[in-house]
Scaffold this motif. Structure first.
Motif, PDB file in Angstrom:
ATOM      1  N   GLY A   1      12.735   7.035   3.427  1.00 56.28           N
ATOM      2  CA  GLY A   1      12.855   6.807   2.237  1.00 56.28           C
ATOM      3  C   GLY A   1      11.837   6.570   1.578  1.00 56.28           C
ATOM      4  N   VAL A   2      10.450   5.614   1.994  1.00 59.12           N
ATOM      5  CA  VAL A   2       9.217   5.394   1.658  1.00 59.12           C
ATOM      6  C   VAL A   2       9.011   6.368   0.610  1.00 59.12           C
ATOM      7  CG1 VAL A   2       7.200   3.791   1.810  1.00 59.12           C
ATOM      8  CG2 VAL A   2       9.290   3.360   2.852  1.00 59.12           C
ATOM      9  N   GLU A   3       8.158   5.686  -0.877  1.00 55.88           N
ATOM     10  CA  GLU A   3       7.900   6.250  -2.148  1.00 55.88           C
ATOM     11  C   GLU A   3       6.354   6.451  -1.168  1.00 55.88           C
ATOM     12  OE1 GLU A   3       5.804   4.398  -5.600  1.00 55.88           O
ATOM     13  OE2 GLU A   3       7.923   4.326  -5.602  1.00 55.88           O
ATOM     14  N   PHE A   4       5.550   8.191  -1.657  1.00 54.15           N
ATOM     15  CA  PHE A   4       4.358   8.481  -1.584  1.00 54.15           C
ATOM     16  C   PHE A   4       4.018   8.095  -3.271  1.00 54.15           C
ATOM     17  CE2 PHE A   4       5.064  11.732   1.678  1.00 54.15           C
ATOM     18  CZ  PHE A   4       5.232  10.543   2.654  1.00 54.15           C
ATOM     19  N   SER A   5       3.217   7.031  -3.324  1.00 57.48           N
ATOM     20  CA  SER A   5       2.820   5.554  -4.842  1.00 57.48           C
ATOM     21  C   SER A   5       2.070   7.014  -4.723  1.00 57.48           C
ATOM     22  CB  SER A   5       2.617   4.524  -4.368  1.00 57.48           C
ATOM     23  OG  SER A   5       3.001   4.434  -6.059  1.00 57.48           O
ATOM     24  N   GLY A   6       1.732   6.204  -6.669  1.00 53.53           N
ATOM     25  CA  GLY A   6       0.647   7.389  -7.087  1.00 53.53           C
ATOM     26  C   GLY A   6      -0.693   6.120  -6.975  1.00 53.53           C
ATOM     27  N   ALA A   7      -2.181   6.207  -7.289  1.00 55.57           N
ATOM     28  CA  ALA A   7      -3.013   6.464  -6.614  1.00 55.57           C
ATOM     29  C   ALA A   7      -3.059   4.416  -7.022  1.00 55.57           C
ATOM     30  CB  ALA A   7      -4.226   6.970  -7.275  1.00 55.57           C
ATOM     31  N   ALA A   8      -3.958   3.767  -5.665  1.00 52.58           N
ATOM     32  CA  ALA A   8      -3.254   2.384  -6.155  1.00 52.58           C
ATOM     33  C   ALA A   8      -4.333   1.655  -7.267  1.00 52.58           C
ATOM     34  CB  ALA A   8      -3.764   1.968  -5.030  1.00 52.58           C
ATOM     35  N   PRO A   9      -3.985   1.061  -8.695  1.00 52.69           N
ATOM     36  CA  PRO A   9      -5.312   0.593  -9.336  1.00 52.69           C
ATOM     37  C   PRO A   9      -6.536   0.384  -8.383  1.00 52.69           C
ATOM     38  CG  PRO A   9      -3.979  -0.643  -9.642  1.00 52.69           C
ATOM     39  CD  PRO A   9      -3.152   0.178  -8.331  1.00 52.69           C
TER      40      PRO A   9
ATOM     41  N   TYR B   1       7.920  -1.695  -0.481  1.00 46.34           N
ATOM     42  CA  TYR B   1       7.038  -1.268   0.244  1.00 46.34           C
ATOM     43  C   TYR B   1       6.775   0.122  -0.510  1.00 46.34           C
ATOM     44  CZ  TYR B   1       4.380   0.402   4.617  1.00 46.34           C
ATOM     45  OH  TYR B   1       3.454   0.445   5.273  1.00 46.34           O
ATOM     46  N   HIS B   2       5.247   0.500  -0.760  1.00 46.44           N
ATOM     47  CA  HIS B   2       5.088   1.380  -0.783  1.00 46.44           C
ATOM     48  C   HIS B   2       3.312   2.480  -0.124  1.00 46.44           C
ATOM     49  CE1 HIS B   2       3.493  -1.267  -3.916  1.00 46.44           C
ATOM     50  NE2 HIS B   2       2.341   0.087  -4.097  1.00 46.44           N
ATOM     51  N   TYR B   3       3.927   3.969   0.101  1.00 43.89           N
ATOM     52  CA  TYR B   3       2.185   4.928   0.860  1.00 43.89           C
ATOM     53  C   TYR B   3       1.519   4.692  -0.477  1.00 43.89           C
ATOM     54  CZ  TYR B   3       5.389   4.849   4.835  1.00 43.89           C
ATOM     55  OH  TYR B   3       5.989   4.570   5.867  1.00 43.89           O
ATOM     56  N   HIS B   4       0.085   4.818  -0.196  1.00 38.85           N
ATOM     57  CA  HIS B   4      -0.609   4.997  -0.984  1.00 38.85           C
ATOM     58  C   HIS B   4      -1.694   5.878   0.028  1.00 38.85           C
ATOM     59  CE1 HIS B   4      -0.404   2.727  -4.746  1.00 38.85           C
ATOM     60  NE2 HIS B   4      -0.156   2.097  -3.831  1.00 38.85           N
ATOM     61  N   ALA B   5      -0.994   6.067   1.441  1.00 37.75           N
ATOM     62  CA  ALA B   5      -1.948   6.524   1.736  1.00 37.75           C
ATOM     63  C   ALA B   5      -1.322   7.892   3.133  1.00 37.75           C
ATOM     64  CB  ALA B   5      -3.642   6.330   2.393  1.00 37.75           C
ATOM     65  N   ALA B   6      -1.478   8.462   4.040  1.00 37.99           N
ATOM     66  CA  ALA B   6      -0.467   9.149   4.486  1.00 37.99           C
ATOM     67  C   ALA B   6      -1.522   9.084   5.978  1.00 37.99           C
ATOM     68  CB  ALA B   6      -0.330  10.061   4.424  1.00 37.99           C
ATOM     69  N   THR B   7      -1.465   8.586   6.805  1.00 42.09           N
ATOM     70  CA  THR B   7      -2.481   7.932   8.169  1.00 42.09           C
ATOM     71  C   THR B   7      -1.927   8.325   9.254  1.00 42.09           C
ATOM     72  OG1 THR B   7      -1.666   5.834   8.599  1.00 42.09           O
ATOM     73  CG2 THR B   7      -3.369   6.136   6.617  1.00 42.09           C
ATOM     74  N   GLY B   8      -0.097   9.673   9.294  1.00 43.40           N
ATOM     75  CA  GLY B   8      -0.067   9.351  10.505  1.00 43.40           C
ATOM     76  C   GLY B   8       0.946   8.785  11.273  1.00 43.40           C
ATOM     77  N   LEU B   9       1.524   7.601  10.890  1.00 44.29           N
ATOM     78  CA  LEU B   9       2.273   6.782  11.548  1.00 44.29           C
ATOM     79  C   LEU B   9       2.797   6.616  11.330  1.00 44.29           C
ATOM     80  CD1 LEU B   9       0.291   2.823  11.915  1.00 44.29           C
ATOM     81  CD2 LEU B   9       0.011   4.955  13.417  1.00 44.29           C
ATOM     82  N   SER B  10       3.432   7.183   9.652  1.00 45.32           N
ATOM     83  CA  SER B  10       5.021   7.449   9.655  1.00 45.32           C
ATOM     84  C   SER B  10       5.989   8.120  10.061  1.00 45.32           C
ATOM     85  CB  SER B  10       5.023   7.838   7.176  1.00 45.32           C
ATOM     86  OG  SER B  10       4.317   8.946   7.105  1.00 45.32           O
ATOM     87  N   ALA B  11       6.983   8.925  10.272  1.00 44.93           N
ATOM     88  CA  ALA B  11       7.928   9.912  10.455  1.00 44.93           C
ATOM     89  C   ALA B  11       7.399  11.217  10.601  1.00 44.93           C
ATOM     90  CB  ALA B  11       9.387   9.821  10.911  1.00 44.93           C
ATOM     91  N   GLU B  12       7.300  11.919  11.289  1.00 43.30           N
ATOM     92  CA  GLU B  12       6.639  13.060  11.530  1.00 43.30           C
ATOM     93  C   GLU B  12       7.667  14.687  11.848  1.00 43.30           C
ATOM     94  OE1 GLU B  12       2.218  13.827  12.851  1.00 43.30           O
ATOM     95  OE2 GLU B  12       1.810  12.779  10.766  1.00 43.30           O
ATOM     96  N   VAL B  13       7.361  15.703  10.851  1.00 42.81           N
ATOM     97  CA  VAL B  13       8.101  16.694  11.801  1.00 42.81           C
ATOM     98  C   VAL B  13       7.622  17.945  11.588  1.00 42.81           C
ATOM     99  CG1 VAL B  13       9.593  18.708  11.439  1.00 42.81           C
ATOM    100  CG2 VAL B  13      10.235  16.365  11.139  1.00 42.81           C
TER     101      VAL B  13
END
Length: 310
Positions: free
Chosen positions: A196-204, A230-242
Motif C-alpha cells: 500500500g506504499v506509493e511508488f513516488s515521483g523522482a525525489a528533488p 512513507y513512500h518509495y523513490h527506488a525499487a531495491t527488492g525489499l518490498s513484497a514481490e510475486v
C-alpha cells in the motif's frame, strides 16, 4: 450504434479512438495480492478517457513486511548498517559514516561538513526540524544537516489511492504531473506497492543538495515526508514481490492505470529489450505491464499507457 464492452468490472466505449483495441490479454487487478494492513474496497469511478467503471480504493499507512529506516548514521565511524542509501548519477551509495565524512570530495565542494570535531553527524531530531528541513526554502540553520523523519511523526496517517479494477490501455501515453503547484500531466504517483506504499515521483535531489542537506532513503528505497508519509523513490527488492514461473521479473505492484509493475531485470539478469517509452511491453501471460527503472535512477516508470483516475 455505439459499441460498448462490458464485464463485471465495468464498461468501456469500444468506438473511442483513444482505447487500444489491438491489445490481447488484459489482466484485471488482483486485490488479494495486497498485504494485510491495507484496506481494499470497490468504488465507482470515471477514468481519464471517460470510461465509467469500478476502481479499487486502497488505503494504507506504512509497510508491513519490512522495517522503515535507518536513514542517517550518528557518527562518521558508523558502518552501512547505521544508515540508508543515496541515489546519484544512476548509482546507489551506502550512507555510512565514511560517505558523510567524504561528501566534500564526493561533490567537489568544501562547503560540505556534516559533522563536528567528535565525528558526530548533524541530524534532525524533532518533528519540527523534519518539517523545516524538508521545506523547499530551507533556512541556513539546517545547512549541513542529514534530514531524518521517523515513523513516530506520521503515526495515524493514512493515504488513499484509486486504480481501475481492469486496466484500459490507450493508443497514446500520458505524462505524469510536473513538480510543484500547477504541474502538468496526469497523476504524480507512479503506482502502489503490495504493502500500500506509493511508488513516488523522482525525489528533488538537486533542491536537497543545493541547500547542503542530505535526505537519505532507507535500504528499501523509502523515506518519510510529514504530508506524504512513507513512500518509495527506488525499487531495491525489499518490498513484497510475486515471483513468476517463467523466468520473468517478479511483480512488485500496480501502476496508477491498473497495469502491473515488475522488477527491472528478468531472472537471467537482463532487462527486456522491447520496452516502450513508458518502460512497458506486452506478453500473453501478463498482458501489458511495466518494468521499473534501475534502483539508482530515482525513477520507476516514465509515463502511463492506460487510463487513470483524474
Amino acid at each position: 450504434m455505439v459499441a460498448v464492452l462490458c464485464s463485471s468490472n465495468g464498461c468501456k466505449d469500444e468506438s473511442s479512438p483513444e482505447v487500444d483495441m489491438s491489445i490481447g490479454t488484459v489482466m484485471d487487478v488482483d486485490p488479494s495480492l495486497f498485504l494485510e494492513g491495507t484496506t481494499v474496497t470497490v468504488v465507482p469511478c470515471t477514468l481519464s478517457n471517460g470510461t465509467e467503471t469500478t476502481c479499487y480504493q486502497i488505503v494504507a499507512s506504512t509497510p508491513s513486511e519490512h522495517d522503515m529506516g535507518p536513514w542517517c548514521p550518528d557518527n562518521i565511524a558508523d558502518g552501512a548498517e547505521a544508515g540508508g542509501i543515496w541515489l546519484e548519477n544512476g548509482q546507489v551509495y551506502d550512507v555510512d559514516g565514511d560517505f558523510i565524512a567524504n561528501m566534500a570530495t564526493f561533490y567537489n565542494d568544501d562547503a560540505w561538513l556534516m559533522y563536528d570535531e567528535n565525528g558526530d553527524i548533524y541530524v534532525t531530531d524533532s518533528e519540527e526540524d523534519c518539517i523545516n528541513a524538508a521545506n523547499p526554502n530551507v533556512g541556513e540553520e539546517y545547512r549541513n544537516y542529514c534530514v531524518e523523519c521517523i515513523p513516530d511523526y506520521i503515526e495515524g496517517l493514512e493515504r488513499s489511492w484509486l486504480i481501475p479494477t481492469s486496466p484500459v490501455k490507450l493508443t497514446s501515453s500520458s505524462s505524469f504531473a510536473g513538480p510543484g503547484p500547477g504541474g502538468f500531466g496526469g497523476p504524480s504517483v507512479r503506482g502502489i506497492a503490495f504493502n500500500g506504499v506509493e511508488f513516488s515521483g523522482a525525489a528533488p535531489v538537486d533542491n536537497i543538495l543545493s541547500a547542503y542537506t542530505l535526505a537519505p532513503f532507507d535500504d528499501a528505497g523509502g523515506h518519510i515526508n510529514i504530508h506524504q508519509g512513507y513512500h518509495y523513490h527506488a525499487a531495491t527488492g525489499l518490498s513484497a514481490e510475486v515471483p513468476q514461473e517463467d523466468g520473468h521479473a517478479a511483480m512488485i505492484g500496480y501502476a496508477m492505470d491498473g497495469h502491473g509493475i515488475y522488477g527491472q531485470l528478468n531472472e537471467d539478469g537482463k532487462e527486456p529489450e522491447d520496452l516502450d517509452e513508458c518502460r512497458g511491453h506486452y506478453d500473453e501471460i501478463r498482458g501489458y505491464h511495466y518494468h521499473v527503472d534501475a534502483p539508482g535512477a530515482n525513477n520507476f516508470i516514465n509515463c502511463l499507457q492506460g487510463a487513470y483516475i483524474n
